[in-house]
Enzyme design. Structure first.
Site, PDB file in Angstrom:
ATOM      1  N   CYS A  45      41.476  38.392  33.795  1.00 43.37           N
ATOM      2  CA  CYS A  45      42.438  39.483  33.862  1.00 43.37           C
ATOM      3  C   CYS A  45      42.008  40.828  33.764  1.00 43.37           C
ATOM      4  O   CYS A  45      42.474  41.679  34.402  1.00 43.37           O
ATOM      5  CB  CYS A  45      43.416  39.152  32.951  1.00 43.37           C
ATOM      6  SG  CYS A  45      44.023  37.343  32.872  1.00 43.37           S
ATOM      7  N   CYS A  60      49.953  38.088  35.167  1.00 43.17           N
ATOM      8  CA  CYS A  60      50.336  37.442  33.987  1.00 43.17           C
ATOM      9  C   CYS A  60      50.287  38.711  32.980  1.00 43.17           C
ATOM     10  O   CYS A  60      50.130  39.728  33.224  1.00 43.17           O
ATOM     11  CB  CYS A  60      49.150  36.570  33.583  1.00 43.17           C
ATOM     12  SG  CYS A  60      47.556  37.333  33.241  1.00 43.17           S
ATOM     13  N   CYS A  75      44.170  32.424  40.499  1.00 46.15           N
ATOM     14  CA  CYS A  75      45.431  32.617  39.852  1.00 46.15           C
ATOM     15  C   CYS A  75      46.578  33.411  40.628  1.00 46.15           C
ATOM     16  O   CYS A  75      47.777  33.101  40.427  1.00 46.15           O
ATOM     17  CB  CYS A  75      45.448  33.318  38.319  1.00 46.15           C
ATOM     18  SG  CYS A  75      44.868  34.937  38.548  1.00 46.15           S
TER      19      CYS A  75
HETATM   20 FE1  FES Z   1      44.725  35.663  36.491  1.00 40.80          FE
HETATM   21 FE2  FES Z   1      45.688  36.904  34.538  1.00 40.80          FE
HETATM   22  S1  FES Z   1      45.915  34.690  34.840  1.00 40.80           S
HETATM   23  S2  FES Z   1      45.206  37.852  36.103  1.00 40.80           S
END
Ligand code: FES
Length: 146
Positions: free
Chosen positions: A103, A59, A33
């Site tokens: 996350c 995020c 991400c």
């Molecule tokens: Fe990767 Fe939250 S989407 S840390």
């Protein structure tokens, strides 16, 4: 989709910022991400975490997880802080959706990376602590972003 606690820690994150001359700093990232998290720790002579701050480029769940993780480790000894796993962070947040579990893992890894940095700086070995895989070294630095 998100618990009230996640929303609260996302909208009013605790412990945002940096610690000057921190005892340990850990920066980790998730290649998929692209989110990056940095945690700063101030650890006293007895090995207690007296202050924890974070900067997260990521995020909302990552922000909430960093906020909660820093809250959870403040006042704890290094050994106790090692028990603050991503599961503990998720539980404290009343859960995260499955796609956001990583996350909270970032928060666990950032704590470990900061403790690893502390251990290296002080020439000590912290039992049960392994070098986090997603550790980002100073050279590859993320400071352009964070
Ligand atoms: Fe990767 Fe939250 S989407 S840390």
């Amino acid at each position: 989709m998100y618990s009230e606690k996640v929303m609260d820690h996302f909208q009013n994150p605790r412990n945002v910022g940096e610690i000057e001359d921190a005892s340990g700093v850990g920066t980790v990232g998730n290649a998929k991400c692209g989110d990056i998290m940095r945690i700063f720790l101030d650890i006293d002579e007895e090995g207690r975490i007296v202050e924890a701050k974070f900067k997260t480029f990521g995020c909302g769940a990552a922000v909430a997880a960093s906020s909660m993780a820093t809250e959870l480790i403040k006042g704890k000894t290094i050994e106790e802080a090692l028990q603050v796993t991503n599961k503990a962070v998720m539980e404290a947040l009343d859960g995260l959706p499955p796609v956001k579990v990583h996350c909270s893992l970032l928060a666990e890894e950032a704590i470990h990376a900061a403790l690893w940095d502390y251990a290296e700086k002080h020439g000590i070995v912290i039992k049960g602590l392994n070098k986090p895989k997603s550790d980002i070294h100073e050279e590859e630095d993320a400071s352009g972003i964070l």
